[in-house]
Design a protein around this motif. Structure first.
Motif, PDB file in Angstrom:
ATOM      1  N   TYR A 186       2.837   1.598  -0.175  1.00 32.54           N
ATOM      2  CA  TYR A 186       1.695   1.964   0.667  1.00 32.54           C
ATOM      3  C   TYR A 186       0.557   2.540  -0.181  1.00 32.54           C
ATOM      4  O   TYR A 186      -0.613   2.188   0.009  1.00 32.54           O
ATOM      5  CB  TYR A 186       2.122   2.967   1.740  1.00 32.54           C
ATOM      6  CG  TYR A 186       0.983   3.418   2.609  1.00 32.54           C
ATOM      7  CD1 TYR A 186       0.450   2.569   3.579  1.00 32.54           C
ATOM      8  CD2 TYR A 186       0.421   4.679   2.456  1.00 32.54           C
ATOM      9  CE1 TYR A 186      -0.615   2.977   4.377  1.00 32.54           C
ATOM     10  CE2 TYR A 186      -0.638   5.089   3.243  1.00 32.54           C
ATOM     11  CZ  TYR A 186      -1.150   4.234   4.204  1.00 32.54           C
ATOM     12  OH  TYR A 186      -2.202   4.631   4.983  1.00 32.54           O
ATOM     13  N   ILE A 187       0.890   3.392  -1.136  1.00 36.11           N
ATOM     14  CA  ILE A 187      -0.132   3.977  -2.020  1.00 36.11           C
ATOM     15  C   ILE A 187      -0.822   2.868  -2.813  1.00 36.11           C
ATOM     16  O   ILE A 187      -2.057   2.862  -2.952  1.00 36.11           O
ATOM     17  CB  ILE A 187       0.502   5.022  -2.971  1.00 36.11           C
ATOM     18  CG1 ILE A 187       0.924   6.257  -2.172  1.00 36.11           C
ATOM     19  CG2 ILE A 187      -0.466   5.407  -4.084  1.00 36.11           C
ATOM     20  CD1 ILE A 187       1.801   7.226  -2.946  1.00 36.11           C
ATOM     21  N   ILE A 188      -0.036   1.923  -3.325  1.00 35.46           N
ATOM     22  CA  ILE A 188      -0.612   0.807  -4.082  1.00 35.46           C
ATOM     23  C   ILE A 188      -1.545  -0.002  -3.187  1.00 35.46           C
ATOM     24  O   ILE A 188      -2.649  -0.371  -3.591  1.00 35.46           O
ATOM     25  CB  ILE A 188       0.501  -0.080  -4.680  1.00 35.46           C
ATOM     26  CG1 ILE A 188       1.228   0.682  -5.792  1.00 35.46           C
ATOM     27  CG2 ILE A 188      -0.059  -1.396  -5.206  1.00 35.46           C
ATOM     28  CD1 ILE A 188       2.492   0.009  -6.284  1.00 35.46           C
ATOM     29  N   GLN A 189      -1.117  -0.271  -1.957  1.00 36.25           N
ATOM     30  CA  GLN A 189      -1.953  -1.023  -1.016  1.00 36.25           C
ATOM     31  C   GLN A 189      -3.285  -0.314  -0.776  1.00 36.25           C
ATOM     32  O   GLN A 189      -4.343  -0.947  -0.786  1.00 36.25           O
ATOM     33  CB  GLN A 189      -1.200  -1.182   0.308  1.00 36.25           C
ATOM     34  CG  GLN A 189      -1.980  -1.921   1.362  1.00 36.25           C
ATOM     35  CD  GLN A 189      -1.196  -2.035   2.662  1.00 36.25           C
ATOM     36  OE1 GLN A 189       0.017  -1.872   2.686  1.00 36.25           O
ATOM     37  NE2 GLN A 189      -1.891  -2.302   3.739  1.00 36.25           N
ATOM     38  N   ARG A 190      -3.252   0.975  -0.589  1.00 31.51           N
ATOM     39  CA  ARG A 190      -4.490   1.750  -0.367  1.00 31.51           C
ATOM     40  C   ARG A 190      -5.402   1.697  -1.604  1.00 31.51           C
ATOM     41  O   ARG A 190      -6.620   1.580  -1.477  1.00 31.51           O
ATOM     42  CB  ARG A 190      -4.165   3.202  -0.018  1.00 31.51           C
ATOM     43  CG  ARG A 190      -3.334   3.377   1.241  1.00 31.51           C
ATOM     44  CD  ARG A 190      -4.063   2.981   2.459  1.00 31.51           C
ATOM     45  NE  ARG A 190      -5.159   3.915   2.638  1.00 31.51           N
ATOM     46  CZ  ARG A 190      -5.989   3.910   3.641  1.00 31.51           C
ATOM     47  NH1 ARG A 190      -5.874   3.007   4.564  1.00 31.51           N
ATOM     48  NH2 ARG A 190      -6.957   4.782   3.724  1.00 31.51           N
ATOM     49  N   ARG A 191      -4.812   1.771  -2.784  1.00 30.20           N
ATOM     50  CA  ARG A 191      -5.622   1.717  -4.012  1.00 30.20           C
ATOM     51  C   ARG A 191      -6.239   0.341  -4.213  1.00 30.20           C
ATOM     52  O   ARG A 191      -7.363   0.229  -4.687  1.00 30.20           O
ATOM     53  CB  ARG A 191      -4.788   2.126  -5.215  1.00 30.20           C
ATOM     54  CG  ARG A 191      -4.468   3.605  -5.198  1.00 30.20           C
ATOM     55  CD  ARG A 191      -3.907   4.078  -6.480  1.00 30.20           C
ATOM     56  NE  ARG A 191      -3.692   5.519  -6.402  1.00 30.20           N
ATOM     57  CZ  ARG A 191      -3.185   6.228  -7.385  1.00 30.20           C
ATOM     58  NH1 ARG A 191      -2.849   5.642  -8.519  1.00 30.20           N
ATOM     59  NH2 ARG A 191      -3.009   7.517  -7.247  1.00 30.20           N
ATOM     60  N   ILE A 192      -5.501  -0.708  -3.881  1.00 26.74           N
ATOM     61  CA  ILE A 192      -6.037  -2.067  -3.987  1.00 26.74           C
ATOM     62  C   ILE A 192      -7.226  -2.212  -3.050  1.00 26.74           C
ATOM     63  O   ILE A 192      -8.278  -2.731  -3.424  1.00 26.74           O
ATOM     64  CB  ILE A 192      -4.954  -3.125  -3.652  1.00 26.74           C
ATOM     65  CG1 ILE A 192      -3.869  -3.141  -4.722  1.00 26.74           C
ATOM     66  CG2 ILE A 192      -5.574  -4.508  -3.509  1.00 26.74           C
ATOM     67  CD1 ILE A 192      -2.629  -3.941  -4.333  1.00 26.74           C
ATOM     68  N   GLN A 193      -7.068  -1.736  -1.822  1.00 27.03           N
ATOM     69  CA  GLN A 193      -8.142  -1.837  -0.834  1.00 27.03           C
ATOM     70  C   GLN A 193      -9.351  -0.994  -1.236  1.00 27.03           C
ATOM     71  O   GLN A 193     -10.487  -1.384  -0.991  1.00 27.03           O
ATOM     72  CB  GLN A 193      -7.634  -1.418   0.544  1.00 27.03           C
ATOM     73  CG  GLN A 193      -6.641  -2.402   1.124  1.00 27.03           C
ATOM     74  CD  GLN A 193      -5.937  -1.878   2.363  1.00 27.03           C
ATOM     75  OE1 GLN A 193      -5.829  -0.674   2.577  1.00 27.03           O
ATOM     76  NE2 GLN A 193      -5.424  -2.800   3.166  1.00 27.03           N
ATOM     77  N   ALA A 194      -9.104   0.145  -1.876  1.00 30.96           N
ATOM     78  CA  ALA A 194     -10.210   1.014  -2.291  1.00 30.96           C
ATOM     79  C   ALA A 194     -11.020   0.388  -3.435  1.00 30.96           C
ATOM     80  O   ALA A 194     -12.236   0.537  -3.494  1.00 30.96           O
ATOM     81  CB  ALA A 194      -9.672   2.377  -2.720  1.00 30.96           C
ATOM     82  N   LYS A 195     -10.354  -0.339  -4.344  1.00 32.68           N
ATOM     83  CA  LYS A 195     -11.046  -0.958  -5.478  1.00 32.68           C
ATOM     84  C   LYS A 195     -11.936  -2.118  -5.040  1.00 32.68           C
ATOM     85  O   LYS A 195     -12.966  -2.379  -5.652  1.00 32.68           O
ATOM     86  CB  LYS A 195     -10.036  -1.466  -6.517  1.00 32.68           C
ATOM     87  CG  LYS A 195      -9.430  -0.384  -7.353  1.00 32.68           C
ATOM     88  CD  LYS A 195      -8.500  -0.980  -8.396  1.00 32.68           C
ATOM     89  CE  LYS A 195      -7.807   0.097  -9.195  1.00 32.68           C
ATOM     90  NZ  LYS A 195      -6.854  -0.467 -10.143  1.00 32.68           N
ATOM     91  N   LYS A 196     -11.504  -2.866  -4.036  1.00 35.22           N
ATOM     92  CA  LYS A 196     -12.256  -4.028  -3.534  1.00 35.22           C
ATOM     93  C   LYS A 196     -12.678  -4.964  -4.666  1.00 35.22           C
ATOM     94  O   LYS A 196     -13.835  -5.347  -4.784  1.00 35.22           O
ATOM     95  CB  LYS A 196     -13.469  -3.583  -2.723  1.00 35.22           C
ATOM     96  CG  LYS A 196     -13.094  -2.831  -1.477  1.00 35.22           C
ATOM     97  CD  LYS A 196     -14.292  -2.403  -0.682  1.00 35.22           C
ATOM     98  CE  LYS A 196     -13.792  -1.654   0.533  1.00 35.22           C
ATOM     99  NZ  LYS A 196     -14.778  -0.924   1.233  1.00 35.22           N
ATOM    100  N   ASP A 197     -11.712  -5.340  -5.488  1.00 37.12           N
ATOM    101  CA  ASP A 197     -11.958  -6.223  -6.629  1.00 37.12           C
ATOM    102  C   ASP A 197     -12.068  -7.666  -6.138  1.00 37.12           C
ATOM    103  O   ASP A 197     -11.066  -8.313  -5.862  1.00 37.12           O
ATOM    104  CB  ASP A 197     -10.835  -6.083  -7.649  1.00 37.12           C
ATOM    105  CG  ASP A 197     -11.090  -6.876  -8.916  1.00 37.12           C
ATOM    106  OD1 ASP A 197     -12.135  -7.555  -9.010  1.00 37.12           O
ATOM    107  OD2 ASP A 197     -10.236  -6.818  -9.818  1.00 37.12           O
ATOM    108  N   THR A 198     -13.304  -8.163  -6.038  1.00 36.11           N
ATOM    109  CA  THR A 198     -13.526  -9.519  -5.524  1.00 36.11           C
ATOM    110  C   THR A 198     -13.716 -10.538  -6.649  1.00 36.11           C
ATOM    111  O   THR A 198     -14.265 -11.609  -6.415  1.00 36.11           O
ATOM    112  CB  THR A 198     -14.743  -9.542  -4.580  1.00 36.11           C
ATOM    113  OG1 THR A 198     -15.881  -9.060  -5.304  1.00 36.11           O
ATOM    114  CG2 THR A 198     -14.503  -8.696  -3.353  1.00 36.11           C
ATOM    115  N   THR A 199     -13.225 -10.215  -7.829  1.00 35.70           N
ATOM    116  CA  THR A 199     -13.265 -11.165  -8.941  1.00 35.70           C
ATOM    117  C   THR A 199     -12.451 -12.394  -8.562  1.00 35.70           C
ATOM    118  O   THR A 199     -11.327 -12.276  -8.070  1.00 35.70           O
ATOM    119  CB  THR A 199     -12.675 -10.528 -10.209  1.00 35.70           C
ATOM    120  OG1 THR A 199     -13.364  -9.308 -10.476  1.00 35.70           O
ATOM    121  CG2 THR A 199     -12.788 -11.459 -11.399  1.00 35.70           C
ATOM    122  N   VAL A 200     -13.018 -13.579  -8.785  1.00 39.21           N
ATOM    123  CA  VAL A 200     -12.327 -14.820  -8.433  1.00 39.21           C
ATOM    124  C   VAL A 200     -11.151 -15.041  -9.385  1.00 39.21           C
ATOM    125  O   VAL A 200     -11.272 -14.868 -10.592  1.00 39.21           O
ATOM    126  CB  VAL A 200     -13.295 -16.020  -8.484  1.00 39.21           C
ATOM    127  CG1 VAL A 200     -12.554 -17.327  -8.234  1.00 39.21           C
ATOM    128  CG2 VAL A 200     -14.407 -15.843  -7.463  1.00 39.21           C
TER     129      VAL A 200
END
Length: 194
Positions: free
Chosen positions: A48-62
């Motif tokens: 869950y913590i990892i999921q929140r961090r991924i969503q917070a970064k919003k890395d839209t690199t293709v």
């Protein structure tokens, strides 16, 4: 130390510990079950913590890569284009699903057949694996996504050392396969337009 060797050592060590425990004692069983539930809660919490961090970064690199088909399906690898964020969320969701399936199976085995020994091992390995996963290394510990941590993350092949297989194709081979798939896709689209 190699991850597979470490896992084997943990399994053997935990089995030695369970040999010394009185597994008929109700309190011992409750402690083992409590440790198992705590470990699974920790694994899901990490996820869950990892999921929140991924969503917070919003890395839209293709991210483009050749998705390998399931073994023995007879399908060809296909080109997949996504973003780092979507890919990481997908990998994390798969890990959550595996953790939940493992939890359901072990709880079923415990309550249906009284299995207790595997709960000791499953109280240790999932936490270790969750902390050593590639997406945990990147998103939990802040390591750069380079080298072994470069996306797309390949599953480790425990038999690669025995069979002499290389675990990952070279970066140049991967890029060439992507270009070839893109050309084939563009040809198919141009034929569709005609």
């Amino acid at each position: 130390m190699n991850a597979q060797i470490m896992n084997m050592a943990l399994v053997m060590g935990s089995m030695q510990i369970t040999n010394r425990l009185d597994l008929e004692d109700t309190k011992t069983k409750q402690l083992i079950l409590g440790a198992y539930v705590t470990a699974q809660t920790i694994v899901l919490g990490i996820s869950y913590i990892i999921q929140r961090r991924i969503q917070a970064k919003k890395d839209t690199t293709v991210l483009k890569y050749m998705e390998q088909p399931k073994p023995m399906s007879g399908e060809e690898p296909k080109l997949t284009a996504t973003t780092n964020m979507a890919y990481d969320l997908e990998q994390n969701a798969q890990a959550q699903k595996q953790a939940l399936i493992g939890l359901v199976v072990m709880v079923f085995l415990h309550f249906q057949f009284g299995v207790i020994r595997p709960l000791v091992v499953q109280s240790i390995l999932p936490v270790k694996n969750a902390l050593q996963s590639k997406f945990a290394q990147v998103h939990l510990f802040g390591k750069p996504a380079d080298g072994d941590l470069k996306r797309p993350w390949k599953a480790d092949n425990p038999f690669a050392a025995l069979t002499g297989e290389t675990e990952q194709p070279s970066e140049a081979a991967e890029k060439a396969a992507i270009k070839k798939a893109e050309k084939a896709e563009s040809k198919a689209e141009s034929k569709k337009d005609l």
